[in-house]
Write a protein that holds these residues in place. Structure first.
Motif, PDB file in Angstrom:
ATOM      1  N   PHE A  80       6.085  33.662 -22.821  1.00 57.03           N
ATOM      2  CA  PHE A  80       7.361  34.240 -23.221  1.00 57.03           C
ATOM      3  C   PHE A  80       7.216  35.209 -24.396  1.00 57.03           C
ATOM      4  O   PHE A  80       7.997  36.142 -24.528  1.00 57.03           O
ATOM      5  N   GLN A  81       6.227  34.980 -25.235  1.00 61.39           N
ATOM      6  CA  GLN A  81       5.977  35.929 -26.322  1.00 61.39           C
ATOM      7  C   GLN A  81       5.533  37.271 -25.752  1.00 61.39           C
ATOM      8  O   GLN A  81       5.997  38.333 -26.199  1.00 61.39           O
ATOM      9  N   ASP A  82       4.662  37.238 -24.739  1.00 65.46           N
ATOM     10  CA  ASP A  82       4.206  38.476 -24.113  1.00 65.46           C
ATOM     11  C   ASP A  82       5.364  39.180 -23.406  1.00 65.46           C
ATOM     12  O   ASP A  82       5.435  40.418 -23.394  1.00 65.46           O
ATOM     13  N   LEU A  83       6.274  38.405 -22.824  1.00 65.41           N
ATOM     14  CA  LEU A  83       7.446  38.988 -22.161  1.00 65.41           C
ATOM     15  C   LEU A  83       8.362  39.641 -23.182  1.00 65.41           C
ATOM     16  O   LEU A  83       8.874  40.744 -22.972  1.00 65.41           O
ATOM     17  N   VAL A 110       4.280  42.300 -20.767  1.00 64.10           N
ATOM     18  CA  VAL A 110       4.465  41.991 -19.360  1.00 64.10           C
ATOM     19  C   VAL A 110       5.928  42.263 -19.024  1.00 64.10           C
ATOM     20  O   VAL A 110       6.808  42.119 -19.875  1.00 64.10           O
ATOM     21  N   ASP A 111       6.202  42.713 -17.803  1.00 62.64           N
ATOM     22  CA  ASP A 111       7.556  43.126 -17.431  1.00 62.64           C
ATOM     23  C   ASP A 111       8.361  42.022 -16.766  1.00 62.64           C
ATOM     24  O   ASP A 111       9.594  42.009 -16.852  1.00 62.64           O
ATOM     25  N   LEU A 112       7.686  41.107 -16.095  1.00 64.61           N
ATOM     26  CA  LEU A 112       8.376  40.059 -15.340  1.00 64.61           C
ATOM     27  C   LEU A 112       7.467  38.845 -15.255  1.00 64.61           C
ATOM     28  O   LEU A 112       6.236  38.981 -15.241  1.00 64.61           O
ATOM     29  N   VAL A 113       8.080  37.674 -15.197  1.00 64.46           N
ATOM     30  CA  VAL A 113       7.332  36.431 -15.028  1.00 64.46           C
ATOM     31  C   VAL A 113       7.896  35.699 -13.819  1.00 64.46           C
ATOM     32  O   VAL A 113       9.113  35.628 -13.644  1.00 64.46           O
ATOM     33  N   TRP A 140      13.042  37.607 -16.920  1.00 62.20           N
ATOM     34  CA  TRP A 140      12.920  38.895 -17.602  1.00 62.20           C
ATOM     35  C   TRP A 140      13.725  38.868 -18.903  1.00 62.20           C
ATOM     36  O   TRP A 140      14.621  38.024 -19.068  1.00 62.20           O
ATOM     37  N   PRO A 141      13.449  39.784 -19.842  1.00 68.82           N
ATOM     38  CA  PRO A 141      14.239  39.839 -21.081  1.00 68.82           C
ATOM     39  C   PRO A 141      15.682  40.227 -20.767  1.00 68.82           C
ATOM     40  O   PRO A 141      15.926  41.179 -20.016  1.00 68.82           O
TER      41      PRO A 141
END
Length: 311
Positions: free
Chosen positions: A145-148, A153-156, A283-284
Motif C-alpha cells: 500500500f505504501q508503493d500504491l 504502482v498503479d493498481l493492486v 487503487w488510490p
C-alpha cells in the motif's frame, strides 16, 4: 486569529500545503521527498516555511519517524480532502488514448493472477502503444500500500480489501479452492474423505500476505493439525512436489486446472466446508476520476472476468 497572522495568509505558497500533506502521509521527510521528486532539504525547507508562516509546530519526532502535532493533524484532515478533490478534477479533464499513449502501468498481483492474466493482457494490448507490467506483490501488506500511495504502482489485485479510506476497491473475481493429489495416488482416487485428507502428508502453500496459509482463509471452522511434508511460497513449486509424491495440497481451482495435465494431477472437492476467495482491484481514491486509471481498472476487470468467469 491575530491581524499579523491574517496578513501572512495572502502570501502563503499553496505548494507548501501539498508538501506538508505528503509528509503527513509518509511520516518521513525522506519518503515524502521521494514521492514528490524533491530533495530532502527542499522538503525540510518547505515545512519550515509553513511552520513560520502559521506560527505553530506542525510535527513531532516519534521513534525514527515524525508525526503531525494536534494542530498539524487538524490542518491535514481539513486540507488533504480539498487537494484530492482538485487533483481528481484535473485528472478527470486530462485526455488519455491507449492507442497513442506510451505510458507504462504497473500492477501488483499474486502468482496465480499473473499467470492467468498475462496471456490475455498480451492479446488485449497487442495493437496499443500503452504497456502494463505485472509484478509479484510484496510480502508485506504495508509495503504494497505504501508503493500504491507513492505511485510506484498503479493498481493492486489482492485477496484483502484495504481498510484505509485513501484507497478504493472493487471485487473483480472469485476463486474456489480444491484439493490436489497426483494421479494414481495409492489411497486417494476420485474422492477424498475427511479421514484420508487429514491422515495424508501436506505440501502447504504460504500466501504472500502476512504469512497466512490458504486453509487459514477458506475454512469456516478451525482445521485439525495436518502433517507437514513441505511448505512452499510458490504454487507451481507446490504442484510440482505433489506430482512427485503421495503428499496432497490445497490450491486455487482456476490456476491449477491449467497445469493439471502437465503435472498429472487430480483435482478434488475438499471434505470440509469452505468459503471462496474474493479478488479485489485496489487503487488510490484520489485517482478515481483519472481517465488513464479508469481505463486500466476497466481492462483489468474485464480480463479478470474472462479468466475467472462471473464473480
Amino acid at each position: 486569529m491575530s491581524d499579523a497572522f491574517a496578513n501572512k495568509l495572502p502570501a502563503l505558497d499553496l505548494n507548501l500545503l501539498r508538501v506538508f500533506c505528503t509528509v503527513c502521509q509518509q511520516s518521513s521527510i525522506t519518503r515524502a521527498a521521494e514521492q514528490l521528486g524533491l530533495t530532502q532539504s527542499s522538503v525540510s525547507n518547505a515545512i519550515s516555511r509553513l511552520k513560520n508562516t502559521l506560527g505553530c509546530e506542525l510535527f513531532i519526532r516519534v521513534g525514527r519517524g515524525i508525526e503531525p502535532t494536534a494542530t498539524g493533524l487538524h490542518i491535514f484532515n481539513t486540507v488533504q480532502p480539498m487537494l484530492d478533490t482538485i487533483e481528481q478534477t484535473l485528472m478527470g479533464v486530462k485526455a488519455f488514448d491507449p492507442s497513442t499513449s506510451r505510458r507504462v502501468f504497473t500492477i501488483y498481483a499474486n502468482e496465480a493472477v499473473i499467470d492467468l492474466l498475462q496471456p490475455q493482457l498480451d492479446t488485449a494490448l497487442a495493437n496499443l502503444s500503452v504497456r502494463v507490467v505485472l509484478r509479484n506483490s510484496p510480502v508485506l501488506e504495508a509495503e504494497q500500500f505504501q508503493d500504491l500511495q507513492m505511485q510506484k504502482v498503479d493498481l493492486v489485485v489482492d485477496i484483502m480489501p484495504p481498510k484505509l479510506k485513501m484507497f478504493s476497491f472493487k471485487k473483480v473475481a472469485q476463486e474456489r479452492i480444491i484439493c490436489v493429489v497426483r494421479q494414481h495416488h495409492p489411497v486417494i482416487k476420485n474422492h477424498v474423505s475427511s479421514d484420508d485428507f487429514f491422515a495424508a502428508e501436506h505440501v502447504m502453500y504460504r500466501l504472500h500476505r502476512d504469512n497466512m496459509r490458504v486453509a487459514d482463509i477458506i475454512s469456516n471452522d478451525p482445521l485439525p493439525q495436518r502433517t507437514l511434508y513441505s511448505e512452499q511460497s510458490s504454487i507451481l513449486s507446490m504442484l510440482s512436489l505433489i506430482s512427485k509424491s503421495n503428499a496432497i495440497g490445497i490450491a486455487p481451482y482456476t490456476f491449477t486446472q491449467s497445469y493439471a495435465q502437465l503435472f498429472k494431477l487430480t483435482l478434488l472437492e475438499l471434505p470440509f466446508k469452505t468459503r471462496p476467495i474474493n479478488l479485489y482491484s485496489i487503487w488510490p481514491t484520489k485517482h478515481a476520476l483519472d481517465k488513464s486509471c479508469i481505463w486500466l481498472r476497466e481492462i483489468i476487470e474485464k480480463l479478470m472476468h474472462d479468466a475467472y468467469g462471473s464473480s
